[in-house]
Design an enzyme around this catalytic site. Structure first.
Site, PDB file in Angstrom:
ATOM      1  N   ASP A   2       0.967  -0.809  -0.334  1.00  0.00           N
ATOM      2  CA  ASP A   2       0.104   0.263   0.009  1.00  0.00           C
ATOM      3  C   ASP A   2       0.704   1.165  -0.355  1.00  0.00           C
ATOM      4  O   ASP A   2       2.079   1.198  -0.638  1.00  0.00           O
ATOM      5  CB  ASP A   2      -1.204   0.009   1.173  1.00  0.00           C
ATOM      6  CG  ASP A   2      -2.253   0.244   0.808  1.00  0.00           C
ATOM      7  OD1 ASP A   2      -2.884   2.447   0.873  1.00  0.00           O
ATOM      8  OD2 ASP A   2      -3.414   0.233   0.919  1.00  0.00           O
ATOM      9  N   ASP A   3       0.214   2.296   0.246  1.00  0.00           N
ATOM     10  CA  ASP A   3       1.233   3.831   0.338  1.00  0.00           C
ATOM     11  C   ASP A   3       2.190   3.344   1.144  1.00  0.00           C
ATOM     12  O   ASP A   3       2.896   3.399   2.182  1.00  0.00           O
ATOM     13  CB  ASP A   3      -0.008   4.579   1.138  1.00  0.00           C
ATOM     14  CG  ASP A   3       0.229   6.428   0.423  1.00  0.00           C
ATOM     15  OD1 ASP A   3       1.344   6.566   0.032  1.00  0.00           O
ATOM     16  OD2 ASP A   3      -0.140   7.312   1.192  1.00  0.00           O
ATOM     17  N   LYS A  56      -3.546  -0.610  -6.503  1.00  0.00           N
ATOM     18  CA  LYS A  56      -4.578   0.041  -6.007  1.00  0.00           C
ATOM     19  C   LYS A  56      -4.772   1.444  -6.197  1.00  0.00           C
ATOM     20  O   LYS A  56      -3.522   1.676  -5.979  1.00  0.00           O
ATOM     21  CB  LYS A  56      -4.568   0.160  -4.494  1.00  0.00           C
ATOM     22  CG  LYS A  56      -5.724   0.300  -3.373  1.00  0.00           C
ATOM     23  CD  LYS A  56      -5.775  -0.298  -2.389  1.00  0.00           C
ATOM     24  CE  LYS A  56      -6.155   0.457  -1.374  1.00  0.00           C
ATOM     25  NZ  LYS A  56      -5.971   0.525  -0.045  1.00  0.00           N
ATOM     26  N   ASP A  86      -5.914   5.581  -5.942  1.00  0.00           N
ATOM     27  CA  ASP A  86      -6.405   5.954  -4.904  1.00  0.00           C
ATOM     28  C   ASP A  86      -6.401   7.093  -4.585  1.00  0.00           C
ATOM     29  O   ASP A  86      -5.867   8.211  -5.416  1.00  0.00           O
ATOM     30  CB  ASP A  86      -4.970   5.143  -3.133  1.00  0.00           C
ATOM     31  CG  ASP A  86      -5.846   6.158  -2.118  1.00  0.00           C
ATOM     32  OD1 ASP A  86      -7.575   5.975  -2.515  1.00  0.00           O
ATOM     33  OD2 ASP A  86      -6.196   5.087  -0.983  1.00  0.00           O
ATOM     34  N   GLY A  98     -16.419   4.983  -2.907  1.00  0.00           N
ATOM     35  CA  GLY A  98     -17.353   4.950  -2.840  1.00  0.00           C
ATOM     36  C   GLY A  98     -18.387   6.386  -3.794  1.00  0.00           C
ATOM     37  O   GLY A  98     -19.865   6.343  -4.022  1.00  0.00           O
ATOM     38  N   ARG A 150     -13.350  -0.279  -4.063  1.00  0.00           N
ATOM     39  CA  ARG A 150     -14.116   0.092  -2.810  1.00  0.00           C
ATOM     40  C   ARG A 150     -15.404   0.941  -2.750  1.00  0.00           C
ATOM     41  O   ARG A 150     -15.346   1.907  -3.356  1.00  0.00           O
ATOM     42  CB  ARG A 150     -12.635   1.015  -2.016  1.00  0.00           C
ATOM     43  CG  ARG A 150     -11.383   0.421  -1.415  1.00  0.00           C
ATOM     44  CD  ARG A 150     -11.055  -0.193  -0.384  1.00  0.00           C
ATOM     45  NE  ARG A 150     -11.912   1.178   0.651  1.00  0.00           N
ATOM     46  CZ  ARG A 150     -10.737   1.771   1.152  1.00  0.00           C
ATOM     47  NH1 ARG A 150      -9.540   1.673   0.728  1.00  0.00           N
ATOM     48  NH2 ARG A 150     -11.928   3.196   1.340  1.00  0.00           N
ATOM     49  N   ASP A 155     -12.823   4.447   4.705  1.00  0.00           N
ATOM     50  CA  ASP A 155     -11.681   3.961   5.508  1.00  0.00           C
ATOM     51  C   ASP A 155     -12.282   2.588   6.282  1.00  0.00           C
ATOM     52  O   ASP A 155     -12.967   2.837   7.583  1.00  0.00           O
ATOM     53  CB  ASP A 155     -10.797   3.649   5.948  1.00  0.00           C
ATOM     54  CG  ASP A 155      -9.650   4.265   4.531  1.00  0.00           C
ATOM     55  OD1 ASP A 155     -10.232   4.580   3.451  1.00  0.00           O
ATOM     56  OD2 ASP A 155      -8.560   5.064   5.398  1.00  0.00           O
TER      57      ASP A 155
HETATM   58  C1  GLA Z   1      -6.620   5.878   2.032  1.00  0.00           C
HETATM   59  C2  GLA Z   1      -7.544   4.705   1.575  1.00  0.00           C
HETATM   60  C3  GLA Z   1      -6.680   2.994   2.350  1.00  0.00           C
HETATM   61  C4  GLA Z   1      -4.897   3.507   2.289  1.00  0.00           C
HETATM   62  C5  GLA Z   1      -4.807   4.627   2.593  1.00  0.00           C
HETATM   63  C6  GLA Z   1      -2.890   5.078   2.458  1.00  0.00           C
HETATM   64  O1  GLA Z   1      -7.066   5.608   3.526  1.00  0.00           O
HETATM   65  O2  GLA Z   1      -9.130   4.674   1.554  1.00  0.00           O
HETATM   66  O3  GLA Z   1      -6.964   2.077   2.387  1.00  0.00           O
HETATM   67  O4  GLA Z   1      -4.442   3.269   1.399  1.00  0.00           O
HETATM   68  O5  GLA Z   1      -4.762   6.206   2.153  1.00  0.00           O
HETATM   69  O6  GLA Z   1      -2.623   6.239   2.302  1.00  0.00           O
END
Ligand code: GLA
Length: 646
Positions: free
Chosen positions: A308-309, A382, A384, A426, A443, A447
């Site tokens: 992820d990030d 992913k 975002d 969403g 998504r 979160d």
């Molecule tokens: C958002 C996403 C999370 C994650 C963070 C990373 O909040 O919804 O799932 O990927 O960014 O910074």
């Protein structure tokens, strides 16, 4: 001396007071974040409709707190309301309860409503409980204030009731030593693109795996079950796989689909975010891949290892190339390591200039980044939204579509299969169009966190997205919050109880959601491992028909969800959610709560008697003529498969 003291104090009848914020609130449950003393849940001054309060407790719906008064209470007073920092649509209801009964309730309160005064007599009440509901519309930004809350009492001070911690209990029978070919049993790849699939097999090692009927260009490693190569033969072909060890043999058909949509069943794997947050590094990701194989999770179908990030370097090269930061010294080598195990590597970026964690995004470098990822050997993206807010002209659907279509084109232009996971929480009912802009999954909400309110609010709120799930296009209610999580370097046990964790996995399986484990795999206990390795439960999630469950009944505190399966049978989740009835939100006698939850075959449109199987226990329960009812623990589930009886 003692008698004299008692006389002086009037036998303990002296009236005393205690503010709520002076009590030990460790046992106060909150739907999101942490309760705060004399501050809102976000740490601002407690403010209700512009009125600032110096004392009180800031919490978040759904919130619960119980205390023992032992009959010594006199009065509870407070000013309650929705904190001004809440979301515009925040609604909630405050309840003061005593010995199982509602003593006072606020009615639904909205942001901007002035604080309501509570004054409740507590004569002879043994147990006092404070409850904040979500107002019936989920918990998004419901910041709740118990301002100026004060209890008047005589004798001993009120004592917080600490709910007994539920012991974990294992339902999944041990994995058989005999060879078992598990799920998924369908896998898609691009035409003439690198192909990699590890056949999910469990059983005592060594296991020999053979197969017949391969498309030309693919080869199988008989010791690992890894199929690799590439093929130009578009279409579907069924291979017959045989797995053999000392204990026996299993034979199953696996479908290989070339040249169509990817992700024909929901992706299964791991993502770094819910455990490591921005502190993820190469070593941790490599360790996760190795544990997938060593622990047997790969044999139960887990394939994606997603970063992820937090992996991106602070600056691009002079040529605009995106680099990994010092925590990932060699991304290509990492991808090779992961592929060597027959697994896939995922990565994360944003269409905006910055990711949500403040790292570099792909804005104006989309094609270049897609090429970089393909060069490394990335298999999953992913993508975002995050800072794309600054770029989007407005909140219209075309603006929501734009960045996702752009990256879709780039992914189509590279010679590699990359699963495309949209993340924009969403907005604009993404489930209605996520497939059209080329997403394999999207998504559907903000979160998740490891509270019951968050997990159940998201999971039980997936009804409207249900018709849009199908092979290659999945709703994503976010990653799993079981095991050791923490969103940062420091990890802790999930706050979900064992029953809530059974609900989480059952619901995500019924919803055909991606099963992305969010915990540290190096610290998984037996319970967590068993939650993740029940092949009958996974089989529901990975069913090739690709339907998402629908809600069949919602009776106050009980819900039944049904998912149609490819063999004509149905999976059913019987849940005791307990969420809407304040009186049932607490155990007043200290004993675990349960409820009877049932369904009639009529409600499911079934006319004949049915065989019922308990999927967690992997046990047939019998043949039932007209319906089924059973005890379900509080916040728990009974997950069933129902098929026409012969
Ligand atoms: C958002 C996403 C999370 C994650 C963070 C990373 O909040 O919804 O799932 O990927 O960014 O910074």
């Amino acid at each position: 001396m003692f008698v004299v003291l008692l006389l002086l104090t009037g036998c303990g009848s002296e009236v005393k007071t205690i503010y709520l914020d002076e009590m030990d609130l460790a046992s106060m449950q909150t739907g999101w974040g942490q309760n705060q003393l004399n501050k809102s849940v976000d740490g601002n001054p407690l403010t209700i409709a512009g009125q600032v309060f110096e004392k009180g407790v800031g919490t978040h719906a759904i919130s619960k707190f119980m205390m023992d008064l032992n009959g010594h209470g006199k009065q509870f007073s407070a000013k309650v309301g929705v904190d001004d920092e809440s979301g515009d649509k925040a609604t909630m209801e405050f309840f003061v309860m005593g010995d199982g009964k509602i003593l006072w309730q606020s009615g639904i309160m909205k942001k901007g409503d002035p604080a309501k005064a509570v004054d409740v007599k507590l004569n002879r009440i043994q147990k006092l409980a404070l409850y904040v509901s979500d107002g019936g519309d989920n918990i998004n930004y419901d910041h709740a204030d118990w301002a100026e809350s004060i209890i008047t009492f005589t004798g001993d001070a009120p004592v917080p009731v600490i709910p007994a911690k539920q012991e974990s209990y294992i339902l999944t029978p041990p994995t058989s030593p005999e060879p078992r070919i598990n799920y998924p049993r369908i896998f898609a790849a691009g035409q003439s693109k690198p192909f990699l699939f590890r056949i999910p097999v469990t059983g005592e090692q060594p296991i020999k795996i053979s197969a017949t009927g391969f498309p030309e260009g693919l080869k199988l490693d008989e010791n690992t079950g890894i199929i690799s190569g590439e093929t130009a033969n578009a279409g579907t072909c069924k291979i017959e796989v045989t797995a053999t060890n000392q204990k026996g043999t299993d034979v199953k058909e696996i479908e290989i689909v070339i040249g169509g949509k990817l992700a024909l069943t929901p992706p299964m794997g791991w993502n770094s975010w819910n455990c490591w947050g921005l502190s993820v590094d190469q070593q941790k990701v490599k360790a996760a891949a190795e544990i997938f194989v060593k622990s047997g999770l790969a044999g139960h179908g887990c394939a994606y290892i997603n970063i992820d990030d937090g992996w991106e370097a602070a600056e691009r090269t002079k040529n605009g190339e995106l680099l990994a930061n010092e925590k990932f010294p060699d991304m290509k080598a990492l991808a090779d390591d992961v592929h060597h195990l027959g697994l896939k590597l995922g990565i994360y970026s944003s269409p905006g200039p910055k990711t949500c964690g403040g790292y570099l995004g792909s804005w104006e470098h989309e094609m270049q980044d897609a090429q970089t990822w393909a060069g490394w050997g990335i298999d999953y993206l992913k993508y975002d939204w995050c800072s794309y807010d600054e770029i989007a002209a407005d909140n219209s659907l075309p603006e929501y579509h734009k960045p996702y279509l752009k990256m879709r084109k780039c992914l189509d232009a590279i010679n590699r299969d990359i699963i495309y996971s949209l993340c924009q929480y969403g907005m604009g009912n993404v489930w209605e169009w996520g497939g059209e802009v080329g997403g394999n999954l999207w998504r559907t909400t903000g979160d998740i966190n490891d509270s019951w309110a968050s997990m159940s609010g998201i999971g039980f709120g997936q009804e409207q997205s249900s018709p849009f799930a199908k092979p290659g296009n999945w709703n994503d209610p976010d990653m799993l919050v079981i095991g050791k999580v923490g969103w940062g370097p420091d990890l802790r046990e999930t706050k979900l109880t064992p029953d809530e964790q059974y609900t989480h996995i059952s619901l995500w399986s019924l919803l055909s959601s991606p099963l992305l484990i969010g915990c540290d795999l190096t610290q998984m206990d037996e319970f967590t491992m068993n939650l993740l390795t029940n092949d009958e439960v996974i089989g529901i999630n990975q069913d090739p028909l690709g339907r998402q469950a629908v809600k069949i009944s919602d009776e106050a505190n009980k819900q039944v969800w049904m998912k149609k399966l490819s063999d004509g049978s149905m999976a059913l989740g019987l849940f005791f959610t307990g969420s809407n009835i304040p009186e049932e939100a607490f155990s007043w006698d200290g004993n675990p709560q349960s409820a009877k939850v049932g369904i009639t075959w009529n409600e499911l449109g079934l006319q004949v008697k049915q065989t019922v199987r308990d999927l967690w226990r992997q046990k047939d329960l019998g043949v039932f003529d007209s319906g089924f009812e059973t005890d379900v623990p509080y916040h728990g589930v009974v997950l069933l498969k129902v098929s026409g009886a012969k």
